[in-house]
Design an enzyme around this catalytic site. Structure first.
Site, PDB file in Angstrom:
ATOM      1  N   MET A  25      -1.536  -3.400   0.800  1.00  0.00           N
ATOM      2  CA  MET A  25      -1.443  -3.801  -0.614  1.00  0.00           C
ATOM      3  C   MET A  25      -1.961  -2.672  -1.503  1.00  0.00           C
ATOM      4  SD  MET A  25      -0.367  -6.231  -2.564  1.00  0.00           S
ATOM      5  CE  MET A  25      -0.519  -8.036  -2.455  1.00  0.00           C
ATOM      6  N   GLY A  26      -1.292  -1.520  -1.443  1.00  0.00           N
ATOM      7  CA  GLY A  26      -1.590  -0.428  -2.378  1.00  0.00           C
ATOM      8  C   GLY A  26      -0.707  -0.590  -3.600  1.00  0.00           C
ATOM      9  N   ARG A  27      -0.438   0.534  -4.244  1.00  0.00           N
ATOM     10  CA  ARG A  27       0.375   0.482  -5.464  1.00  0.00           C
ATOM     11  C   ARG A  27       1.772  -0.046  -5.190  1.00  0.00           C
ATOM     12  NH1 ARG A  27      -2.604   5.949  -6.251  1.00  0.00           N
ATOM     13  NH2 ARG A  27      -1.893   6.027  -4.106  1.00  0.00           N
ATOM     14  N   ILE A  28       2.397   0.470  -4.114  1.00  0.00           N
ATOM     15  CA  ILE A  28       3.777   0.075  -3.835  1.00  0.00           C
ATOM     16  C   ILE A  28       3.830  -1.361  -3.310  1.00  0.00           C
ATOM     17  CG2 ILE A  28       5.873   0.606  -2.531  1.00  0.00           C
ATOM     18  CD1 ILE A  28       4.871   3.578  -2.463  1.00  0.00           C
ATOM     19  N   THR A  30       9.811   0.585   4.159  1.00  0.00           N
ATOM     20  CA  THR A  30      10.113   1.722   3.283  1.00  0.00           C
ATOM     21  C   THR A  30       8.931   2.689   3.277  1.00  0.00           C
ATOM     22  OG1 THR A  30       9.249   0.461   1.418  1.00  0.00           O
ATOM     23  CG2 THR A  30      11.645   0.482   1.681  1.00  0.00           C
ATOM     24  N   ARG A  65       6.681   4.387   6.398  1.00  0.00           N
ATOM     25  CA  ARG A  65       6.896   5.475   7.345  1.00  0.00           C
ATOM     26  C   ARG A  65       7.319   4.888   8.676  1.00  0.00           C
ATOM     27  NH1 ARG A  65       7.080   8.404   3.589  1.00  0.00           N
ATOM     28  NH2 ARG A  65       5.839  10.269   3.141  1.00  0.00           N
ATOM     29  N   GLU A  97      12.988  10.812  12.178  1.00  0.00           N
ATOM     30  CA  GLU A  97      14.045  11.150  11.210  1.00  0.00           C
ATOM     31  C   GLU A  97      14.508  12.580  11.414  1.00  0.00           C
ATOM     32  OE1 GLU A  97      12.533  10.219   7.314  1.00  0.00           O
ATOM     33  OE2 GLU A  97      12.041   8.176   7.931  1.00  0.00           O
ATOM     34  N   HIS A 126      15.988   7.158   4.146  1.00  0.00           N
ATOM     35  CA  HIS A 126      14.740   7.522   3.448  1.00  0.00           C
ATOM     36  C   HIS A 126      14.980   7.759   1.947  1.00  0.00           C
ATOM     37  CE1 HIS A 126      10.496   9.343   4.244  1.00  0.00           C
ATOM     38  NE2 HIS A 126      10.573   8.908   3.007  1.00  0.00           N
TER      39      HIS A 126
HETATM   40  C1  GLV Z   1       8.286   9.783   0.401  1.00  0.00           C
HETATM   41  O1  GLV Z   1       8.531   9.365   1.484  1.00  0.00           O
HETATM   42  C2  GLV Z   1       6.975   9.793  -0.148  1.00  0.00           C
HETATM   43  O2  GLV Z   1       5.983   9.640   0.572  1.00  0.00           O
HETATM   44  O3  GLV Z   1       6.889  10.000  -1.361  1.00  0.00           O
HETATM   45  C1  GLV Z   2       1.226   4.414  -2.722  1.00  0.00           C
HETATM   46  O1  GLV Z   2       1.307   4.928  -3.821  1.00  0.00           O
HETATM   47  C2  GLV Z   2       0.550   3.156  -2.485  1.00  0.00           C
HETATM   48  O2  GLV Z   2      -0.636   3.111  -2.808  1.00  0.00           O
HETATM   49  O3  GLV Z   2       1.187   2.220  -2.026  1.00  0.00           O
END
Ligand code: GLV
Ligand code: GLV
Length: 328
Positions: free
Chosen positions: A155-158, A238, A240, A269, A288
């Site tokens: 639960m980071g930014r994304i 999405t 890694r 990849e 990706h």
């Molecule tokens: C892309 O995969 C990133 O980490 O920005």
């Molecule tokens: C990446 O920016 C994250 O914190 O999910």
């Protein structure tokens, strides 16, 4: 004499940052990574590298380039760089957080919908002329998102941006697994509950991965994890590839231990497990593309160049991931 080597072609908006600052730089015109020996040869004497996710920057590079002081990665993830080696050599590493958060969450959501509503196979069905009229029990029967449970791993930014889309837009219940609790405000906004990994697996209808690749997160999604998931569950990645044991995922999809997957990243990849290529139902694949909108990719290039400019002009780069190097 160049102070900055840009390992592969980046958008001109990024290069312009260096030009305007009068920082001598050299950019390779190609869009593929150099073998390490060639990279070392071409980067000899520079203080800064601007790198992409396909560049592997490890001990040998730091050793061979003693003048190197900063590596600015055009990505939020930096598992392509050996961070402890960088820190040992006193090299600061920067990334490009924030600017790609929404684009990457969009991609995760798109893959979740694509797998749930079987868009890739529906597209093929229409193009191949196999559609002979509307039927109630259509072959491409999908599943609802509304009211279902989305498990966020990381639960980071994304992860939070994905959860916002799901909760506010699609009425989904949010569970999450993270090393630490999310801020109370975020939990409240999303009515999200932090749960142990086992519960995330067993209770989620969709599981979306948003954690970085580290030695600790390697293959957290194993055969055992897939066995704990619902047979109707869909996995979205999405983040890694190495977080998922791809061979185990293929087995889980084949045997029906889980129902589907939306994958933007892969273990090796650009290689994709041949088993995944054969799974054409409820599996959506992408190369990706998480941050791949022109606006976002341009901002990432600008941000990496700004990190280099700030550092070379004696200021703190905004996005150091090993700031202890700067403190010294
Ligand atoms: C892309 O995969 C990133 O980490 O920005
Ligand atoms: C990446 O920016 C994250 O914190 O999910």
């Amino acid at each position: 004499m160049s102070r900055v080597f840009i390992t592969q072609r980046i958008y001109p908006e990024g290069v312009r940052i260096l030009e305007q600052a009068g920082i001598p730089h050299q950019m390779r015109p190609d869009e593929n990574p150099l073998p390490t020996a060639d990279l070392i040869e071409q980067a000899r004497g520079v203080e800064a590298l601007i790198t992409l996710v396909t560049d592997r920057i490890a001990e040998d590079v730091f050793q061979a380039l003693p003048e190197l002081r900063i590596v600015a990665n055009v990505a939020v993830g930096y598992d392509n760089i050996d961070l402890s080696a960088a820190t040992r050599h006193g090299v600061v590493v920067t990334n490009t957080p924030d600017v790609l958060t929404e684009a990457t969450a969009d991609m995760a959501f798109a893959l979740m919908l694509a797998a749930a509503r079987r868009i890739p196979e529906a597209d093929r069905f229409v193009r191949e002329g196999r559609w002979h009229g509307w039927t109630l029990m259509q072959e491409q029967m999908g599943v609802d998102l509304y009211g279902r449970t989305l498990g966020i791993f990381g639960m980071g930014r994304i992860g939070a941006a994905m959860a916002r889309r799901a909760h506010h837009g699609f009425g989904m219940r949010i569970l999450y697994t993270n090393r630490s609790a999310a801020p109370a405000g975020l939990e409240q906004e999303l009515q999200a509950e932090r749960v142990p990994f086992e519960r995330l697996l067993s209770e989620s209808d969709f599981v979306s991965i948003h954690a970085p690749a580290t030695p600790e997160t390697r293959h957290v999604f194993t055969a055992d994890a897939f066995r704990r998931m619902k047979p109707t569950a869909i996995l979205v990645n999405t983040a890694r590839g190495p977080l998922v044991d791809e061979a185990a995922l293929v087995n889980a999809l084949r045997s029906g231990e889980i129902a589907g997957a939306g994958l933007d990243v892969f273990e090796e990849e650009p290689q994709v497990h041949p088993g995944l290529l054969e799974l054409t139902e409820r599996v959506a694949l992408a190369p990706h593309l998480g941050s791949a909108t022109l606006e976002t990719r341009t901002r990432m290039c600008v941000m990496a160049a700004e990190n280099v400019r700030e550092f070379l002009q004696g200021r703190r780069p905004a996005n150091a991931v090993n700031p202890e190097v700067l403190a010294g």
